[in-house]
Write a protein that holds these residues in place. Structure first.
Motif, PDB file in Angstrom:
ATOM      1  N   ASP A 125       0.813  -1.212   0.000  1.00  0.00           N
ATOM      2  CA  ASP A 125       0.000   0.000   0.000  1.00  0.00           C
ATOM      3  C   ASP A 125       0.851   1.269   0.000  1.00  0.00           C
ATOM      4  O   ASP A 125       0.521   2.247   0.671  1.00  0.00           O
ATOM      5  N   ALA A 126       1.974   1.239  -0.709  1.00  0.00           N
ATOM      6  CA  ALA A 126       2.826   2.422  -0.757  1.00  0.00           C
ATOM      7  C   ALA A 126       3.604   2.550  -2.063  1.00  0.00           C
ATOM      8  O   ALA A 126       4.342   3.493  -2.231  1.00  0.00           O
ATOM      9  N   VAL A 127       3.438   1.595  -2.957  1.00  0.00           N
ATOM     10  CA  VAL A 127       4.206   1.576  -4.202  1.00  0.00           C
ATOM     11  C   VAL A 127       3.248   1.420  -5.376  1.00  0.00           C
ATOM     12  O   VAL A 127       2.260   0.691  -5.285  1.00  0.00           O
ATOM     13  N   VAL A 128       3.543   2.112  -6.454  1.00  0.00           N
ATOM     14  CA  VAL A 128       2.796   1.966  -7.699  1.00  0.00           C
ATOM     15  C   VAL A 128       3.811   1.730  -8.802  1.00  0.00           C
ATOM     16  O   VAL A 128       4.818   2.424  -8.878  1.00  0.00           O
ATOM     17  N   GLY A 129       3.546   0.741  -9.630  1.00  0.00           N
ATOM     18  CA  GLY A 129       4.447   0.462 -10.738  1.00  0.00           C
ATOM     19  C   GLY A 129       3.685  -0.018 -11.953  1.00  0.00           C
ATOM     20  O   GLY A 129       2.474  -0.189 -11.911  1.00  0.00           O
ATOM     21  N   PRO A 130       4.409  -0.250 -13.020  1.00  0.00           N
ATOM     22  CA  PRO A 130       3.789  -0.671 -14.284  1.00  0.00           C
ATOM     23  C   PRO A 130       3.391  -2.142 -14.243  1.00  0.00           C
ATOM     24  O   PRO A 130       3.694  -2.858 -13.289  1.00  0.00           O
ATOM     25  N   ARG A 131       2.736  -2.567 -15.289  1.00  0.00           N
ATOM     26  CA  ARG A 131       2.371  -3.973 -15.448  1.00  0.00           C
ATOM     27  C   ARG A 131       3.039  -4.520 -16.701  1.00  0.00           C
ATOM     28  O   ARG A 131       3.412  -3.775 -17.601  1.00  0.00           O
ATOM     29  N   VAL A 132       3.146  -5.822 -16.750  1.00  0.00           N
ATOM     30  CA  VAL A 132       3.794  -6.490 -17.878  1.00  0.00           C
ATOM     31  C   VAL A 132       2.852  -6.450 -19.082  1.00  0.00           C
ATOM     32  O   VAL A 132       1.725  -6.930 -19.004  1.00  0.00           O
ATOM     33  N   ALA A 133       3.320  -5.864 -20.166  1.00  0.00           N
ATOM     34  CA  ALA A 133       2.541  -5.814 -21.406  1.00  0.00           C
ATOM     35  C   ALA A 133       2.888  -7.003 -22.291  1.00  0.00           C
ATOM     36  O   ALA A 133       2.024  -7.602 -22.922  1.00  0.00           O
ATOM     37  N   SER A 134       4.185  -7.343 -22.329  1.00  0.00           N
ATOM     38  CA  SER A 134       4.615  -8.494 -23.117  1.00  0.00           C
ATOM     39  C   SER A 134       5.914  -9.033 -22.545  1.00  0.00           C
ATOM     40  O   SER A 134       6.672  -8.306 -21.898  1.00  0.00           O
ATOM     41  N   LEU A 135       6.132 -10.310 -22.791  1.00  0.00           N
ATOM     42  CA  LEU A 135       7.321 -10.990 -22.283  1.00  0.00           C
ATOM     43  C   LEU A 135       7.734 -12.038 -23.298  1.00  0.00           C
ATOM     44  O   LEU A 135       6.943 -12.900 -23.663  1.00  0.00           O
ATOM     45  N   ASP A 136       8.960 -11.936 -23.777  1.00  0.00           N
ATOM     46  CA  ASP A 136       9.521 -12.949 -24.669  1.00  0.00           C
ATOM     47  C   ASP A 136      10.232 -13.963 -23.790  1.00  0.00           C
ATOM     48  O   ASP A 136      11.266 -13.680 -23.204  1.00  0.00           O
ATOM     49  N   GLU A 137       9.647 -15.139 -23.678  1.00  0.00           N
ATOM     50  CA  GLU A 137      10.168 -16.151 -22.775  1.00  0.00           C
ATOM     51  C   GLU A 137      11.513 -16.715 -23.222  1.00  0.00           C
ATOM     52  O   GLU A 137      12.240 -17.287 -22.416  1.00  0.00           O
ATOM     53  N   ALA A 138      11.850 -16.555 -24.489  1.00  0.00           N
ATOM     54  CA  ALA A 138      13.132 -17.058 -24.971  1.00  0.00           C
ATOM     55  C   ALA A 138      14.268 -16.093 -24.643  1.00  0.00           C
ATOM     56  O   ALA A 138      15.314 -16.498 -24.144  1.00  0.00           O
ATOM     57  N   SER A 139      14.045 -14.799 -24.893  1.00  0.00           N
ATOM     58  CA  SER A 139      15.106 -13.819 -24.690  1.00  0.00           C
ATOM     59  C   SER A 139      15.034 -13.130 -23.335  1.00  0.00           C
ATOM     60  O   SER A 139      16.011 -12.529 -22.892  1.00  0.00           O
ATOM     61  N   GLY A 140      13.854 -13.167 -22.705  1.00  0.00           N
ATOM     62  CA  GLY A 140      13.675 -12.462 -21.443  1.00  0.00           C
ATOM     63  C   GLY A 140      13.382 -10.987 -21.623  1.00  0.00           C
ATOM     64  O   GLY A 140      13.366 -10.230 -20.666  1.00  0.00           O
ATOM     65  N   GLU A 141      13.105 -10.561 -22.864  1.00  0.00           N
ATOM     66  CA  GLU A 141      12.781  -9.156 -23.118  1.00  0.00           C
ATOM     67  C   GLU A 141      11.389  -8.847 -22.575  1.00  0.00           C
ATOM     68  O   GLU A 141      10.424  -9.559 -22.855  1.00  0.00           O
ATOM     69  N   VAL A 142      11.308  -7.789 -21.782  1.00  0.00           N
ATOM     70  CA  VAL A 142      10.068  -7.427 -21.105  1.00  0.00           C
ATOM     71  C   VAL A 142       9.635  -6.044 -21.562  1.00  0.00           C
ATOM     72  O   VAL A 142      10.447  -5.121 -21.614  1.00  0.00           O
ATOM     73  N   ALA A 143       8.363  -5.898 -21.888  1.00  0.00           N
ATOM     74  CA  ALA A 143       7.783  -4.582 -22.165  1.00  0.00           C
ATOM     75  C   ALA A 143       6.743  -4.311 -21.091  1.00  0.00           C
ATOM     76  O   ALA A 143       5.908  -5.165 -20.795  1.00  0.00           O
ATOM     77  N   MET A 144       6.840  -3.141 -20.497  1.00  0.00           N
ATOM     78  CA  MET A 144       5.916  -2.769 -19.437  1.00  0.00           C
ATOM     79  C   MET A 144       4.963  -1.700 -19.947  1.00  0.00           C
ATOM     80  O   MET A 144       5.256  -0.985 -20.904  1.00  0.00           O
ATOM     81  N   ARG A 145       3.801  -1.588 -19.291  1.00  0.00           N
ATOM     82  CA  ARG A 145       2.835  -0.531 -19.595  1.00  0.00           C
ATOM     83  C   ARG A 145       2.436   0.121 -18.281  1.00  0.00           C
ATOM     84  O   ARG A 145       2.372  -0.549 -17.242  1.00  0.00           O
ATOM     85  N   PRO A 146       2.173   1.414 -18.303  1.00  0.00           N
ATOM     86  CA  PRO A 146       1.764   2.082 -17.066  1.00  0.00           C
ATOM     87  C   PRO A 146       0.434   1.512 -16.579  1.00  0.00           C
ATOM     88  O   PRO A 146      -0.443   1.202 -17.381  1.00  0.00           O
ATOM     89  N   ARG A 147       0.334   1.346 -15.299  1.00  0.00           N
ATOM     90  CA  ARG A 147      -0.935   0.927 -14.704  1.00  0.00           C
ATOM     91  C   ARG A 147      -1.789   2.174 -14.596  1.00  0.00           C
ATOM     92  O   ARG A 147      -1.311   3.236 -14.214  1.00  0.00           O
ATOM     93  N   SER A 148      -3.057   2.068 -14.939  1.00  0.00           N
ATOM     94  CA  SER A 148      -3.886   3.266 -14.908  1.00  0.00           C
ATOM     95  C   SER A 148      -5.292   2.940 -14.429  1.00  0.00           C
ATOM     96  O   SER A 148      -5.713   1.795 -14.405  1.00  0.00           O
ATOM     97  N   GLU A 149      -5.978   3.986 -14.056  1.00  0.00           N
ATOM     98  CA  GLU A 149      -7.368   3.915 -13.673  1.00  0.00           C
ATOM     99  C   GLU A 149      -8.060   5.026 -14.432  1.00  0.00           C
ATOM    100  O   GLU A 149      -7.623   6.178 -14.375  1.00  0.00           O
ATOM    101  N   ALA A 150      -9.093   4.714 -15.163  1.00  0.00           N
ATOM    102  CA  ALA A 150      -9.833   5.711 -15.950  1.00  0.00           C
ATOM    103  C   ALA A 150      -8.905   6.472 -16.891  1.00  0.00           C
ATOM    104  O   ALA A 150      -9.060   7.662 -17.107  1.00  0.00           O
ATOM    105  N   GLY A 151      -7.886   5.764 -17.396  1.00  0.00           N
ATOM    106  CA  GLY A 151      -6.985   6.378 -18.363  1.00  0.00           C
ATOM    107  C   GLY A 151      -5.938   7.296 -17.762  1.00  0.00           C
ATOM    108  O   GLY A 151      -5.158   7.882 -18.485  1.00  0.00           O
ATOM    109  N   GLN A 152      -5.931   7.451 -16.450  1.00  0.00           N
ATOM    110  CA  GLN A 152      -4.957   8.309 -15.787  1.00  0.00           C
ATOM    111  C   GLN A 152      -3.956   7.462 -15.032  1.00  0.00           C
ATOM    112  O   GLN A 152      -4.335   6.526 -14.328  1.00  0.00           O
ATOM    113  N   PRO A 153      -2.663   7.766 -15.123  1.00  0.00           N
ATOM    114  CA  PRO A 153      -1.663   7.000 -14.372  1.00  0.00           C
ATOM    115  C   PRO A 153      -1.918   7.096 -12.873  1.00  0.00           C
ATOM    116  O   PRO A 153      -2.356   8.131 -12.380  1.00  0.00           O
ATOM    117  N   LEU A 154      -1.690   6.000 -12.181  1.00  0.00           N
ATOM    118  CA  LEU A 154      -1.840   6.008 -10.727  1.00  0.00           C
ATOM    119  C   LEU A 154      -0.610   6.630 -10.096  1.00  0.00           C
ATOM    120  O   LEU A 154       0.478   6.589 -10.642  1.00  0.00           O
TER     121      LEU A 154
END
Length: 103
Positions: free
Chosen positions: A68-97
């Motif tokens: 209850d004190a941290v806000v971060g992004p969520r995983v948008a995509s993950l390449d399981e072979a290379s480990g490449e991760v793309a994150m997306r901002p977590r939002s509520e009603a289109g606004q970043p938290l």
């Protein structure tokens, strides 16, 4: 070839910690990595990528809810072979938290 669970969890942890607000301490980073390792489990490569993303994002939700004190992004995509991760901002009603007080 798919990366093992601990390496996938570490890749997602690094991507999450890079964008989390406020910045994570080493202890919190370790807690995120442990939660994500459990979320991946032995099923890396065995489940659909969408199911894996759902489990990883649910683990991040649980971590943030518990703390209850941290806000971060969520995983948008993950390449399981290379480990490449793309994150997306977590939002509520289109606004970043924001940490410490939400909207």
């Amino acid at each position: 070839m798919t990366m093992d669970a601990s390496r996938l969890a570490a890749a997602v942890t690094d991507a999450y910690a890079a964008q989390a607000k406020p910045p994570l301490t080493q202890e919190l980073t370790d807690r995120v990595r442990e939660a994500l390792t459990r979320a991946v489990g032995g099923e890396a490569g065995d489940a659909s990528n969408a199911a894996l993303l759902d489990r990883l994002n649910a683990a991040l939700d649980a971590f943030e809810t518990e703390l209850d004190a941290v806000v971060g992004p969520r995983v948008a995509s993950l390449d399981e072979a290379s480990g490449e991760v793309a994150m997306r901002p977590r939002s509520e009603a289109g606004q970043p938290l924001r940490a410490f007080g939400g909207q």
